[in-house]
Design a protein around this motif. Structure first.
Motif, short mmCIF file in Angstrom:
data_model
loop_
_atom_site.label_atom_id
_atom_site.label_comp_id
_atom_site.label_asym_id
_atom_site.label_seq_id
_atom_site.Cartn_x
_atom_site.Cartn_y
_atom_site.Cartn_z
N TYR A 645 -24.15 -14.54 -4.70
CA TYR A 645 -23.68 -15.90 -4.41
C TYR A 645 -24.15 -16.27 -2.99
O TYR A 645 -23.94 -15.50 -2.04
CB TYR A 645 -22.16 -15.99 -4.49
CG TYR A 645 -21.64 -17.37 -4.17
CD1 TYR A 645 -21.71 -18.41 -5.10
CD2 TYR A 645 -21.08 -17.64 -2.91
CE1 TYR A 645 -21.23 -19.68 -4.80
CE2 TYR A 645 -20.60 -18.91 -2.60
CZ TYR A 645 -20.68 -19.93 -3.55
OH TYR A 645 -20.22 -21.18 -3.24
N ASP A 646 -24.79 -17.43 -2.87
CA ASP A 646 -25.27 -17.93 -1.58
C ASP A 646 -24.64 -19.28 -1.30
O ASP A 646 -24.62 -20.17 -2.18
CB ASP A 646 -26.79 -18.08 -1.59
CG ASP A 646 -27.50 -16.75 -1.66
OD1 ASP A 646 -27.68 -16.12 -0.61
OD2 ASP A 646 -27.89 -16.34 -2.77
N LYS A 647 -24.17 -19.44 -0.08
CA LYS A 647 -23.58 -20.72 0.35
C LYS A 647 -24.30 -21.18 1.61
O LYS A 647 -24.43 -20.43 2.58
CB LYS A 647 -22.09 -20.57 0.63
CG LYS A 647 -21.42 -21.88 1.04
CD LYS A 647 -19.93 -21.68 1.23
CE LYS A 647 -19.24 -22.97 1.69
NZ LYS A 647 -19.44 -24.08 0.75
N TYR A 648 -24.78 -22.43 1.57
CA TYR A 648 -25.55 -23.00 2.67
C TYR A 648 -24.70 -23.96 3.49
O TYR A 648 -23.90 -24.73 2.92
CB TYR A 648 -26.78 -23.74 2.14
CG TYR A 648 -27.89 -22.82 1.68
CD1 TYR A 648 -29.03 -22.64 2.45
CD2 TYR A 648 -27.78 -22.11 0.48
CE1 TYR A 648 -30.06 -21.79 2.03
CE2 TYR A 648 -28.79 -21.26 0.06
CZ TYR A 648 -29.92 -21.11 0.84
OH TYR A 648 -30.92 -20.26 0.44
N ASN A 653 -25.01 -24.49 -2.81
CA ASN A 653 -24.59 -23.14 -3.13
C ASN A 653 -25.24 -22.73 -4.45
O ASN A 653 -25.64 -23.60 -5.24
CB ASN A 653 -23.07 -23.00 -3.19
CG ASN A 653 -22.47 -23.91 -4.24
OD1 ASN A 653 -22.52 -23.64 -5.43
ND2 ASN A 653 -21.90 -25.04 -3.79
#
Length: 1012
Positions: A645-648, A653
């Motif tokens: 999981y990536d959150k910017y 996301n």
């Protein structure tokens, strides 16, 4: 397996190591000591090969699990320095460009000299999906983007920042790996792994020269290291290198690559090209703005022409020419006399001058009997320079921000608001203002003098002027300095629990110097004041030249900082082995600051004529969490599951899952497959950049007979059309969009590895990647069709007409610019096959034969642009997609075959056959049908299809003694020039991707390696 470091504890090396230990999963994939392999190998299929490391637990690219079994569910190819040496390849950058899976829109160093936006850089494009869909890592960690974006929009890592001599191996993951690495890994991952340790002193040197005595290059390096991690508990080494490659001009290569005279470039049915030299005797127009300076008299209101053009000077001319009566009768504007100029022969550059040097240092030390730390620093400077065409002073300026397509049209009827006809006034004076209309410069007979540049001033007439300033070519130089530091610590907490923690920081500092470009406002002032000598430019002082053409120095930077840690554990036994689990978290900061080199904030004249306006600035934090499970559920079956999981900080996301399976029914056969989802975040250039303009050469396919009839030709006789149409190009201007969403991808692979006998392996892998929400410029086809058929321009496009041709004043002018905004289009899909064959056999007790074949085949590459005003567009085997490839095409096949003979340990003879497939001269995003030959101007020597390109290399190495080795390489041994391609741009009459190295011709290199 734990490594003992007791000697390090006793020697006192531990405190030093602790003081330097902080970073990196950069160490994730490099636990194995430096090794050498006889050829590039697939570590997921040949784990016993020495290039895949020893039996120590390592992390293979694409995974976060430590394992001794390198037969992963994903296809991973490993290339070592030994492999590159066998092929006679000097740098890792060149080796990556030659990868079979690298296809289509790659960015080569040679493209720098032909107008690349990201000048001075090199990037690869796995699967033909463009440079921003391939993730490039250094020791498993991200690197800073190159400050300039490919085509002004695509961010990528510059391969020229690789410190070659400390590279142990390169692992290429040939499937999507977003679950392990996050964004940008849609087409695959290239992981450049540096040496864990180096002992002794090694000096390497190489010099190269073509058999024509040009395109020389040389390289020197020195690496020295002390300590043994196993014995002493530490190792430290330092390495430095210097590389220089000299420029190569078009005039130094055979016909037709050395000239604009294409009369001997003929199709199979004997339709030949034209003499496209400026003002050639066969030209259909002698009033083009790209030739020598010419002037034409106009009445005091600057609305009515009072005569023909006339040559103002003969600077830069090759030969004088007097027009025939028929030529004069065909045009009321043509001059009586002119001169011929061959721009390609005089100014064409095939390869820029490249200079690189750098220094690296690394310390690796034992912190305990099971924990290891390291620190590494790299500095590398890369400089690329070339000269370009002299500046033209009457043409459409590249599209800007507030005044796109600002025109200097010489026809009053075609002028857009804010444009002008460049005019020399009757009088000039010291306080004249920069008014190009010639109607009012504040000067008159009372306070001024007759304009010495205007030959019609004595008659009270204005003079419209156009042409090139041939007294000085343009000059472009990029100098990029890359600084990278990494520290890391990893090891075993218990027999079943391991950890990795790392951090890295990288900063790119780029300076771009551009000389010889005319600043519009200064030109207008010089005209009004008479301070620049247009009649004889060689008489101008340096101060006058600098005022008209001020040097521009553009400074741009990019940064990448990353922290990442993982914790892994072997939980319990399953029928096939231990269940492995790993979890990790990370944070990274990335930023680009690349200001525009040619904005028009202060008006349409406060800028240069031809420099692009593109520039971008942005930054963001990314926070990630990820996990992976590997379950050998049966003795013959292994299942792998992963997710990330990536959150910017910019608001986006993404969750990226991945699943894989490995099945080995018998020892001789391995069956594997993966499924994954990934994403690509909008780049800074796509989301927050100034307009960028790339130029597309006009092909017959963008026109129709009704339009061309105005110029006395048809699509079928396009080679007879005026140069105004045939040799021109239109600007494709792209506007960024802050509302773009991430591209999403779905990828799966399926393949097998078959080893019927020891030392012979065959692997075949199928891949299928589908991207949705593809970020692209809308297809140009609807706007082109509407403009050239006289229909309303579709919504979402802005088109700007070019200046009317003086020879055809009543004809609809060609199109100068198409402007549109980036969008998330429907889908893009690519599918294909990878093939690899490896074999080794001992012919005698002291002679061994090895063979390695690697090939990639694109089955289909297509985009569905229904939502962007287009339709289904297919590109494989054609010149398309122009929006992604700069018109360099997407050949279906790419590969090489390496064969070698090793005589004892003293002599090696290696041969390599390099293969790059052909393609059809069509591009659906330019209005063609699939493979309909729509871009063929009629005189292509090979008809509708550019043929395959094959070259043969020979490399020998002789071991003089245990410390000294000599090598001799002959690249392109049979001097096979690239196929003639009369459409592709980015190079003159050949494809810069297909024939980028082959254009050098037969090339010899001699080298040495000395170990002490």
């Amino acid at each position: 397996m734990n490594i003992k470091y007791l000697s390090a504890l006793r020697s006192g090396a531990t405190p030093l190591a602790i003081g330097m230990a902080l970073v990196s999963t950069a160490a994730f994939a490099q636990d194995a000591a430096t090794t050498a392999a006889p050829q590039s190998v697939d570590c997921s299929t040949t784990p016993d090969d020495p290039s895949c490391g020893d039996t120590q637990a390592i992390v293979v690219t694409g995974s976060i699990l430590r394992r001794t079994d390198t037969e992963t569910v994903s296809p991973v190819t490993t290339v070592t320095q030994e492999n590159l040496d066998q092929r006679g390849i000097s740098t890792v950058q060149e080796g990556l460009q030659s990868l079979a899976a690298n296809n289509g829109p790659a960015l080569t160093n040679s493209f720098t000299a032909n107008g690349a936006f990201a000048a001075g850089a090199s990037a690869i494009s796995l699967r033909g999906l463009s440079t921003n869909s391939t993730l490039v890592l250094f020791d498993g960690m991200r690197a800073a983007y190159y400050p300039l974006a490919d085509d002004g929009s695509r961010n990528f890592v510059d391969l020229n920042t690789i410190p070659d001599d400390i590279v142990d191996r390169v692992q290429i993951l040939r499937d999507g790996a977003s679950a392990a690495y996050g964004a940008d890994a849609i087409a695959g991952v290239v992981n450049i792994i540096t040496k864990r340790e180096f002992k002794g002193v090694r000096a390497r040197g190489e010099a190269g020269l073509s058999d024509r005595g040009d395109a020389s290059q040389y390289r020197l390096s020195l690496t020295a290291g002390v300590g043994d991690i196993d014995e002493n508990g530490y190792n430290a080494y330092v390495s430095g290198f210097y590389y220089k490659s000299n420029k190569l001009m078009n005039r130094d290569r055979p016909y037709p690559f050395n000239t604009d005279d294409l009369r001997n470039v003929c199709s199979p049915d004997d339709e030949c090209g034209s003499d496209d030299r400026i003002n050639s005797p066969t030209a259909t127009s002698f009033t083009g703005a790209g030739g020598p300076l010419v002037v034409r008299p106009y009445d005091p209101t600057n609305t009515t022409a009072l005569g023909r053009f006339q040559l103002l000077n003969n600077v830069g001319c090759d030969s004088a020419y007097t027009l025939t009566a028929a030529q004069l009768a065909a045009s009321a504007a043509a001059p009586l006399q002119t001169c011929t100029v061959d721009l390609t022969r005089k100014y064409g550059v095939i390869q820029p001058e490249i200079e690189r040097w750098g220094v690296s240092a690394r310390v690796t030390a034992a912190l305990s009997d099971s924990i290891e730390g390291y620190a590494e620093f790299n500095f590398l400077q890369s400089k690329s320079a070339y000269t370009g065409l002299p500046e033209a002073i009457s043409r459409n300026a590249n599209a800007g921000i507030l005044f796109p397509g600002f025109s200097t049209s010489n026809n009053a009827a075609s002028r857009a608001p804010g444009s002008f006809a460049l005019t020399l006034p009757v009088y000039v004076c010291a306080n004249g203002v920069g008014d190009a209309s010639g109607l009012n410069t504040g000067c008159n007979a009372t306070n001024g003098t007759l304009n010495p540049n205007n030959p019609f001033a004595g008659a009270g007439q204005l003079a419209r002027i156009q042409g090139r300033l041939f007294d000085q070519p343009t000059y472009n130089e990029t100098r990029n300095r890359a600084y990278r530091g990494a520290i890391g610590i990893k090891g075993d907490l218990t027999d079943n629990i391991n950890f990795d923690f790392g951090a890295t920081a990288m900063h790119d500092d780029l300076r771009r110097t551009q000389k010889g470009y005319v600043y519009i406002a200064n030109l207008l002032t010089a005209i009004a004041r008479g301070t620049y000598n247009f009649v004889d430019p060689t008489q101008n002082t340096q101060e006058q030249n600098d005022f008209l053409r001020p040097t521009q120095i553009l400074n741009a930077t990019s940064d990448q900082v990353q922290f990442q840690g993982t914790l892994g554990a072997d939980l319990f036994e399953l029928p096939g082995g231990k269940l492995q689990v790993a979890v990790g978290a990370g944070a990274r900061y990335e930023a680009v600051d690349a200001p525009s080199g040619n904005p028009d904030y202060f008006g349409p004249t406060q800028r240069y004529f031809t420099l692009n306006a593109f520039g971008t600035k942005g930054s963001r934090w990314v926070y990630s969490g990820f996990a992976e499970i590997n379950a050998p559920v049966l003795d013959k079956v292994e299942i792998n599951l992963a997710g990330r999981y990536d959150k910017y900080s910019s608001g986006q996301n993404a969750f990226s899952p991945k699943a894989g399976i490995k099945f080995k029914p018998v020892d001789e056969l391995l069956i594997r497959g993966t499924w994954s989802k990934g994403f690509r975040i909008p780049s800074f250039g796509e989301a927050n950049a100034l307009p960028t303009t790339g130029f597309v050469t006009n092909g017959a396919g963008i026109f129709n007979d009704a339009y061309l009839s105005q110029y006395g030709c048809t699509v079928a006789t396009f080679s007879d059309c005026p140069t105004y149409l045939r040799s021109a190009s239109y600007g494709q201007t792209t506007l960024a969009s802050p509302d773009l969403k991430p591209e999403r991808s779905r990828s799966f692979t399926a393949g097998f590895v078959f080893e019927p006998v020891r030392n012979f392996t065959l692997s075949v892998d199928y891949y299928n990647i589908k991207k949705t929400g593809v970020i692209t410029q809308p297809s140009n086809a609807p706007a082109l069709e509407a403009y050239y058929t006289g229909q309303p321009i579709p919504a979402g496009y802005t088109v700007i007409a070019d200046a009317v041709s003086p020879d055809f004043p009543n004809a609809t002018p060609r199109l100068a610019f198409i402007q549109s905004q980036l969008i998330n289009a429907n889908t893009q899909t690519v599918s294909g096959l990878d093939f690899q064959i490896d074999g080794r056999i001992n012919l005698t007790d002291n002679i061994r034969f090895t063979s390695h074949l690697e090939a990639s085949y694109i089955i289909k590459l297509e985009s569905d642009l229904t939502n962007s005003g287009g339709g289904l567009e297919r590109y494989d085997g054609t010149l398309g997609n122009f929006n992604l490839t700069a018109g360099s095409g997407t050949p279906k096949w790419h590969g090489y075959w390496l064969n070698g003979l090793q005589f004892d340990d003293n002599l090696e003879i290696n041969t390599t056959v390099n293969y790059f497939g052909g393609y059809n001269l069509s591009a659906m995003d330019q209005g063609d049908l699939y493979k309909d030959c729509g871009q063929n101007p009629g005189y292509s020597p090979t008809g509708c299809d550019i043929p395959r390109y094959i070259t043969f290399d020979l490399q020998t190495r002789f071991k003089v003694n245990d410390r000294f080795t000599l090598s001799l390489t002959a690249l392109n041994l049979f001097d096979n020039m690239p196929p003639v391609d009369v459409v592709t741009y980015g190079a003159h009459l050949y494809n810069p991707i297909q024939g980028g190295q082959g254009i050098l011709g037969r090339y010899f290199k001699v080298g040495f390696q000395a170990d002490f």
